[in-house]
Write a protein that holds these residues in place. Structure first.
Motif, PDB file in Angstrom:
ATOM      1  N   SER A  71      35.832 -27.168 -10.456  1.00 41.15           N
ATOM      2  CA  SER A  71      37.160 -27.180 -11.062  1.00 41.15           C
ATOM      3  C   SER A  71      37.894 -28.467 -10.772  1.00 41.15           C
ATOM      4  CB  SER A  71      37.969 -25.987 -10.539  1.00 41.15           C
ATOM      5  OG  SER A  71      38.127 -26.068  -9.133  1.00 41.15           O
ATOM      6  N   ALA A  72      37.638 -29.036  -9.607  1.00 40.09           N
ATOM      7  CA  ALA A  72      38.270 -30.307  -9.271  1.00 40.09           C
ATOM      8  C   ALA A  72      37.741 -31.413 -10.156  1.00 40.09           C
ATOM      9  CB  ALA A  72      38.042 -30.651  -7.794  1.00 40.09           C
ATOM     10  N   LYS A  73      36.400 -31.353 -10.458  1.00 38.08           N
ATOM     11  CA  LYS A  73      35.823 -32.348 -11.349  1.00 38.08           C
ATOM     12  C   LYS A  73      36.489 -32.267 -12.723  1.00 38.08           C
ATOM     13  CE  LYS A  73      31.277 -32.024  -9.202  1.00 38.08           C
ATOM     14  NZ  LYS A  73      29.887 -31.651  -9.396  1.00 38.08           N
ATOM     15  N   ILE A  74      36.712 -31.060 -13.173  1.00 36.41           N
ATOM     16  CA  ILE A  74      37.311 -30.901 -14.487  1.00 36.41           C
ATOM     17  C   ILE A  74      38.735 -31.396 -14.496  1.00 36.41           C
ATOM     18  CG2 ILE A  74      37.989 -29.176 -16.188  1.00 36.41           C
ATOM     19  CD1 ILE A  74      35.604 -27.538 -15.284  1.00 36.41           C
ATOM     20  N   ILE A 399      25.952 -11.525  -2.944  1.00 33.89           N
ATOM     21  CA  ILE A 399      26.510 -12.481  -3.899  1.00 33.89           C
ATOM     22  C   ILE A 399      28.017 -12.311  -4.028  1.00 33.89           C
ATOM     23  CG2 ILE A 399      26.322 -11.142  -6.030  1.00 33.89           C
ATOM     24  CD1 ILE A 399      25.171 -13.692  -7.332  1.00 33.89           C
ATOM     25  N   TYR A 400      28.535 -11.098  -3.795  1.00 36.61           N
ATOM     26  CA  TYR A 400      29.986 -10.908  -3.837  1.00 36.61           C
ATOM     27  C   TYR A 400      30.654 -11.677  -2.703  1.00 36.61           C
ATOM     28  CZ  TYR A 400      34.558  -8.668  -3.914  1.00 36.61           C
ATOM     29  OH  TYR A 400      35.911  -8.453  -3.960  1.00 36.61           O
ATOM     30  N   GLN A 401      30.013 -11.704  -1.534  1.00 36.42           N
ATOM     31  CA  GLN A 401      30.549 -12.490  -0.428  1.00 36.42           C
ATOM     32  C   GLN A 401      30.577 -13.971  -0.787  1.00 36.42           C
ATOM     33  OE1 GLN A 401      31.945 -11.583   2.665  1.00 36.42           O
ATOM     34  NE2 GLN A 401      32.487 -13.737   2.467  1.00 36.42           N
ATOM     35  N   HIS A 402      29.532 -14.444  -1.469  1.00 32.20           N
ATOM     36  CA  HIS A 402      29.518 -15.847  -1.886  1.00 32.20           C
ATOM     37  C   HIS A 402      30.567 -16.116  -2.953  1.00 32.20           C
ATOM     38  CE1 HIS A 402      26.198 -17.808   0.223  1.00 32.20           C
ATOM     39  NE2 HIS A 402      25.666 -16.604   0.293  1.00 32.20           N
ATOM     40  N   VAL A 407      35.679 -18.835  -4.129  1.00 32.16           N
ATOM     41  CA  VAL A 407      37.099 -18.841  -4.483  1.00 32.16           C
ATOM     42  C   VAL A 407      37.912 -19.553  -3.406  1.00 32.16           C
ATOM     43  CG1 VAL A 407      39.123 -17.372  -4.832  1.00 32.16           C
ATOM     44  CG2 VAL A 407      36.947 -16.762  -5.892  1.00 32.16           C
ATOM     45  N   LYS A 408      37.586 -19.261  -2.137  1.00 33.73           N
ATOM     46  CA  LYS A 408      38.295 -19.895  -1.034  1.00 33.73           C
ATOM     47  C   LYS A 408      38.038 -21.396  -0.989  1.00 33.73           C
ATOM     48  CE  LYS A 408      38.780 -19.669   4.010  1.00 33.73           C
ATOM     49  NZ  LYS A 408      38.307 -18.999   5.256  1.00 33.73           N
ATOM     50  N   LYS A 410      37.186 -23.357  -3.457  1.00 31.15           N
ATOM     51  CA  LYS A 410      37.843 -24.035  -4.576  1.00 31.15           C
ATOM     52  C   LYS A 410      39.313 -24.289  -4.279  1.00 31.15           C
ATOM     53  CE  LYS A 410      34.939 -22.562  -8.440  1.00 31.15           C
ATOM     54  NZ  LYS A 410      34.872 -21.786  -9.691  1.00 31.15           N
ATOM     55  N   ALA A 411      39.971 -23.310  -3.666  1.00 33.28           N
ATOM     56  CA  ALA A 411      41.381 -23.492  -3.320  1.00 33.28           C
ATOM     57  C   ALA A 411      41.544 -24.611  -2.296  1.00 33.28           C
ATOM     58  CB  ALA A 411      41.953 -22.181  -2.777  1.00 33.28           C
ATOM     59  N   GLU A 412      40.656 -24.638  -1.297  1.00 36.47           N
ATOM     60  CA  GLU A 412      40.728 -25.687  -0.281  1.00 36.47           C
ATOM     61  C   GLU A 412      40.397 -27.041  -0.869  1.00 36.47           C
ATOM     62  OE1 GLU A 412      38.048 -24.352   2.692  1.00 36.47           O
ATOM     63  OE2 GLU A 412      39.450 -22.883   3.570  1.00 36.47           O
ATOM     64  N   ALA A 413      39.425 -27.075  -1.805  1.00 32.40           N
ATOM     65  CA  ALA A 413      39.030 -28.348  -2.405  1.00 32.40           C
ATOM     66  C   ALA A 413      40.151 -28.940  -3.245  1.00 32.40           C
ATOM     67  CB  ALA A 413      37.779 -28.160  -3.251  1.00 32.40           C
ATOM     68  N   ARG A 414      40.906 -28.090  -3.928  1.00 37.36           N
ATOM     69  CA  ARG A 414      42.025 -28.595  -4.734  1.00 37.36           C
ATOM     70  C   ARG A 414      43.071 -29.267  -3.852  1.00 37.36           C
ATOM     71  NH1 ARG A 414      41.493 -23.373  -7.185  1.00 37.36           N
ATOM     72  NH2 ARG A 414      40.437 -23.500  -9.218  1.00 37.36           N
ATOM     73  N   ILE A 415      43.332 -28.641  -2.707  1.00 38.09           N
ATOM     74  CA  ILE A 415      44.300 -29.222  -1.779  1.00 38.09           C
ATOM     75  C   ILE A 415      43.766 -30.519  -1.200  1.00 38.09           C
ATOM     76  CG2 ILE A 415      45.526 -28.860   0.394  1.00 38.09           C
ATOM     77  CD1 ILE A 415      45.498 -25.855  -0.224  1.00 38.09           C
ATOM     78  N   ALA A 416      42.488 -30.502  -0.775  1.00 34.33           N
ATOM     79  CA  ALA A 416      41.887 -31.693  -0.177  1.00 34.33           C
ATOM     80  C   ALA A 416      41.788 -32.832  -1.181  1.00 34.33           C
ATOM     81  CB  ALA A 416      40.503 -31.363   0.375  1.00 34.33           C
ATOM     82  N   ASN A 417      41.551 -32.507  -2.430  1.00 35.39           N
ATOM     83  CA  ASN A 417      41.404 -33.533  -3.453  1.00 35.39           C
ATOM     84  C   ASN A 417      42.711 -34.251  -3.728  1.00 35.39           C
ATOM     85  OD1 ASN A 417      39.722 -34.877  -5.352  1.00 35.39           O
ATOM     86  ND2 ASN A 417      40.744 -33.742  -6.989  1.00 35.39           N
ATOM     87  N   ARG A 418      43.817 -33.569  -3.495  1.00 33.64           N
ATOM     88  CA  ARG A 418      45.116 -34.212  -3.698  1.00 33.64           C
ATOM     89  C   ARG A 418      45.471 -35.129  -2.541  1.00 33.64           C
ATOM     90  NH1 ARG A 418      46.442 -28.656  -5.008  1.00 33.64           N
ATOM     91  NH2 ARG A 418      46.454 -28.343  -7.269  1.00 33.64           N
ATOM     92  N   GLN A 419      44.880 -34.875  -1.369  1.00 32.11           N
ATOM     93  CA  GLN A 419      45.261 -35.616  -0.167  1.00 32.11           C
ATOM     94  C   GLN A 419      44.191 -36.597   0.304  1.00 32.11           C
ATOM     95  OE1 GLN A 419      46.063 -32.489   2.637  1.00 32.11           O
ATOM     96  NE2 GLN A 419      47.982 -31.883   1.687  1.00 32.11           N
TER      97      GLN A 419
END
Length: 425
Positions: A71-74, A399-402, A407-408, A410-419
């Protein structure tokens, strides 16, 4: 589109968007302004006192590609291209998944057919699982890295030799265990026991790769363990005149041991990428597969000649029920389909992770028993049905655990990608 070109395009986009973020945040002073070449004056922004570097800034953000989620790539790709990028990524994931499921299912069925039609050489049945590695050569040539991409220091050849020798010898032993299991067990029983490799993979990843145990992972381990254990208590009706109780137990133990070895090999390979190779480029991953299979094939050929089984191959070919041509085609296509399976595994390891690759492999559990009922007329009794349902339940829990982890992340990556500070990459 060639995946290499696709990645480079994404790198360029991320580099330019990351540079704009640095301007907005005011964390660094960038040298110069953007020129006509689109490289921000030819260099990334540097901290005061840093030594100038030779690489243009898109290459400096190459590592970011591995760490940022889809999602960050997009997000960095812009509105116009986001749908195309996501669409092509899912196409690749779907293609690799098909490679794993089809390659694994067909290879197992051909392996069982080899023994059913009169094949008896366990060394030959083991050799075809690894000897197809030359099919990887065109792929490795397609993804040769450029000089600018070779930014990480490669390990010494002694280190690589020891690594590939260990993994190759381990692979040879593991393939032999799988061969014994496939020879002594009905193919449906064999495939269900192989589901335990997911549990072993999670267990070894806990010790080697820092895999966390959650309630869903623990539930998956218990269900997959019970799924395999149930098959020990099948009635005598499952046994045929060709499979004695002793051989059945030997086949069961060998298949469980092989599944444990496969889980350990995946965890060890992931550890090797992280600690030794320190790269997950296509070329490095293909190198791993080629050299590992090469050493395994050499070890198996030595075993073939040392055991004396090579003397019986001609007679085995002549006595094969379907004829010589069928005998050769069985071995050839078994080797090809195992390499198709390997390509699928490699692709998912590169695009997602080794654990996800193993999860997709386990997804093929219901396929082989169904094919065995259709083509080999094996009986699907109540114990096998319960075992299959437990295995599918364990897979779904895993696979549900994965999914939750993804999801977790992706949320962390969005924050890290901004900083992210691109000058530190």
């Amino acid at each position: 589109m060639n995946p290499f070109i696709y990645i480079c395009v994404c790198v360029c986009v991320l580099g330019e968007r990351g540079e704009a973020r640095l301007h907005r945040l005011g964390e660094d002073d960038l040298d110069g302004s953007r020129g006509g070449d689109g490289h921000g004056g030819g260099k990334m922004g540097r901290r005061h006192g840093d030594k100038p570097e030779d690489e243009p800034h898109p290459l400096r953000s190459n590592i970011l590609i591995e760490e940022v989620d889809g999602s960050a790539k997009i997000e960095n790709g812009g509105r116009g291209s986001s749908g195309v990028v996501q669409y092509k990524w899912w196409i690749k994931i779907a293609l690799f998944t098909v490679f794993i499921l089809s390659g694994q299912s067909v290879a197992v069925m051909l392996g069982r057919l080899y023994f059913n039609k009169g094949g008896n050489s366990k060394w030959m049945a083991t050799l075809v699982q690894t000897v197809g590695f030359p099919l990887m050569f065109p792929l490795i040539l397609m993804y040769l890295p450029s000089k600018q991409q070779q930014i990480t220091k490669e390990p010494s050849w002694i280190t690589l030799l020891m690594l590939y020798t260990f993994l190759g010898a381990f692979l040879a032993a593991d393939c032999m265990l799988y061969t014994y299991g496939l020879n002594f067990l009905p193919v449906s029983t064999y495939s269900l026991i192989c589901a335990s490799q997911l549990a072993f993979n999670a267990l070894f990843s806990y010790f080697l790769n820092g895999q966390k145990f959650t309630p869903f992972i623990a539930n998956s381990l218990v269900l997959l363990s019970f799924s395999s254990a149930l098959l020990v208590f099948q009635g005598d009706s499952e046994q045929t005149a060709k499979i004695s109780r002793t051989k059945y137990i030997i086949g069961f133990v060998c298949t469980v041991a092989a599944s444990a070895g496969y889980g350990l090999m995946l965890s060890t390979t992931q550890l090797a990428f992280k600690k030794i190779l320190k790269s997950q480029s296509y070329k490095v991953v293909f190198d791993m597969i080629i050299y590992q299979n090469l050493i395994a094939s050499v070890a198996i050929v030595v075993g073939l000649f040392a055991s004396g089984e090579w003397k019986d191959i001609k007679g085995e070919m002549e006595g094969y029920e379907s004829g010589k041509v069928s005998y050769i085609m069985n071995l050839v296509w078994t080797a090809v389909t195992w390499q198709i399976f390997s390509i699928g595994c490699v692709g998912l390891i590169f695009e997602v992770s080794s654990l996800f690759s193993n999860v997709i492999s386990t997804l093929g559990i219901p396929i082989v028993p169904v094919l065995a009922v259709v083509f080999f007329h094996e009986k699907m009794n109540g114990v096998k049905v319960i075992s299959m349902l437990l295995a599918i339940w364990g897979f779904a829990s895993y696979i549900y655990q994965h999914y939750l982890d993804d999801v977790k992340e992706k949320a962390e990556a969005r924050i890290a990608n901004r900083q992210v500070d691109l000058t530190e990459i």
